[in-house]
Design a protein around this motif. Structure first.
Motif, PDB file in Angstrom:
ATOM      1  N   UNK A 289       6.281  -0.039  -2.267  1.00 33.85           N
ATOM      2  CA  UNK A 289       6.944  -0.625  -1.121  1.00 33.85           C
ATOM      3  C   UNK A 289       7.556  -1.951  -1.559  1.00 33.85           C
ATOM      4  N   UNK A 290       8.820  -2.196  -1.189  1.00 31.67           N
ATOM      5  CA  UNK A 290       9.464  -3.452  -1.574  1.00 31.67           C
ATOM      6  C   UNK A 290       9.376  -4.489  -0.453  1.00 31.67           C
ATOM      7  N   UNK A 291       9.832  -5.694  -0.735  1.00 32.87           N
ATOM      8  CA  UNK A 291       9.713  -6.794   0.218  1.00 32.87           C
ATOM      9  C   UNK A 291      10.431  -6.486   1.526  1.00 32.87           C
ATOM     10  N   UNK A 292      11.604  -5.874   1.443  1.00 33.06           N
ATOM     11  CA  UNK A 292      12.348  -5.569   2.662  1.00 33.06           C
ATOM     12  C   UNK A 292      11.579  -4.590   3.543  1.00 33.06           C
ATOM     13  N   UNK A 293      10.940  -3.603   2.931  1.00 35.05           N
ATOM     14  CA  UNK A 293      10.157  -2.631   3.697  1.00 35.05           C
ATOM     15  C   UNK A 293       8.928  -3.298   4.319  1.00 35.05           C
ATOM     16  N   UNK A 294       8.288  -4.145   3.549  1.00 40.38           N
ATOM     17  CA  UNK A 294       7.115  -4.854   4.062  1.00 40.38           C
ATOM     18  C   UNK A 294       7.524  -5.753   5.221  1.00 40.38           C
ATOM     19  N   UNK A 295       8.614  -6.502   5.039  1.00 43.25           N
ATOM     20  CA  UNK A 295       9.087  -7.401   6.097  1.00 43.25           C
ATOM     21  C   UNK A 295       9.402  -6.623   7.359  1.00 43.25           C
ATOM     22  N   UNK A 296      10.022  -5.476   7.219  1.00 39.97           N
ATOM     23  CA  UNK A 296      10.353  -4.650   8.374  1.00 39.97           C
ATOM     24  C   UNK A 296       9.096  -4.262   9.142  1.00 39.97           C
ATOM     25  N   UNK A 297       8.057  -3.909   8.422  1.00 32.34           N
ATOM     26  CA  UNK A 297       6.797  -3.539   9.072  1.00 32.34           C
ATOM     27  C   UNK A 297       6.111  -4.747   9.692  1.00 32.34           C
ATOM     28  N   UNK A 298       6.114  -5.865   8.965  1.00 33.04           N
ATOM     29  CA  UNK A 298       5.453  -7.077   9.450  1.00 33.04           C
ATOM     30  C   UNK A 298       6.104  -7.563  10.741  1.00 33.04           C
ATOM     31  N   UNK A 299       7.416  -7.448  10.841  1.00 31.24           N
ATOM     32  CA  UNK A 299       8.115  -7.913  12.032  1.00 31.24           C
ATOM     33  C   UNK A 299       7.772  -7.094  13.278  1.00 31.24           C
ATOM     34  N   UNK A 300       7.106  -5.982  13.100  1.00 32.83           N
ATOM     35  CA  UNK A 300       6.651  -5.177  14.231  1.00 32.83           C
ATOM     36  C   UNK A 300       5.336  -5.707  14.807  1.00 32.83           C
ATOM     37  N   UNK A 301       4.683  -6.595  14.069  1.00 32.31           N
ATOM     38  CA  UNK A 301       3.422  -7.180  14.530  1.00 32.31           C
ATOM     39  C   UNK A 301       3.675  -8.188  15.646  1.00 32.31           C
ATOM     40  N   UNK A 302       2.626  -8.499  16.379  1.00 35.64           N
ATOM     41  CA  UNK A 302       2.731  -9.525  17.422  1.00 35.64           C
ATOM     42  C   UNK A 302       2.957 -10.887  16.755  1.00 35.64           C
TER      43      UNK A 302
END
Length: 76
Positions: A1-14
């Protein structure tokens, strides 16, 4: 998983969970990313004025947030 994918998932968090994750990540960083010790208000003002003067005199070139983030991504 790359940074962009991780960031996309993290931004779904509260917002609370993102803040907790950010704190965890920040605390995991080592030199040269250590947090500068807290400055008094007077020290912070002196530092801000000195940095502003360095920019105004052309001694340093400021970076935009985008430029800084690109450099940090390429450094790792």
């Amino acid at each position: 998983m790359n940074i962009e994918q991780i960031a996309s998932e993290v931004l779904k968090l509260s917002p609370h969970d993102r803040a907790m994750l950010a704190e965890t990540l920040w605390e995991s960083l080592e030199t040269p990313y250590l947090v500068v010790p807290e400055l008094s208000d007077d020290e912070a003002i002196v530092l801000a004025k000195r940095r502003d003067s360095e920019i105004e005199n052309g001694e340093v070139e400021p970076l935009s947030h985008t430029q800084l983030m690109a450099r940090l991504r390429n450094a790792g």
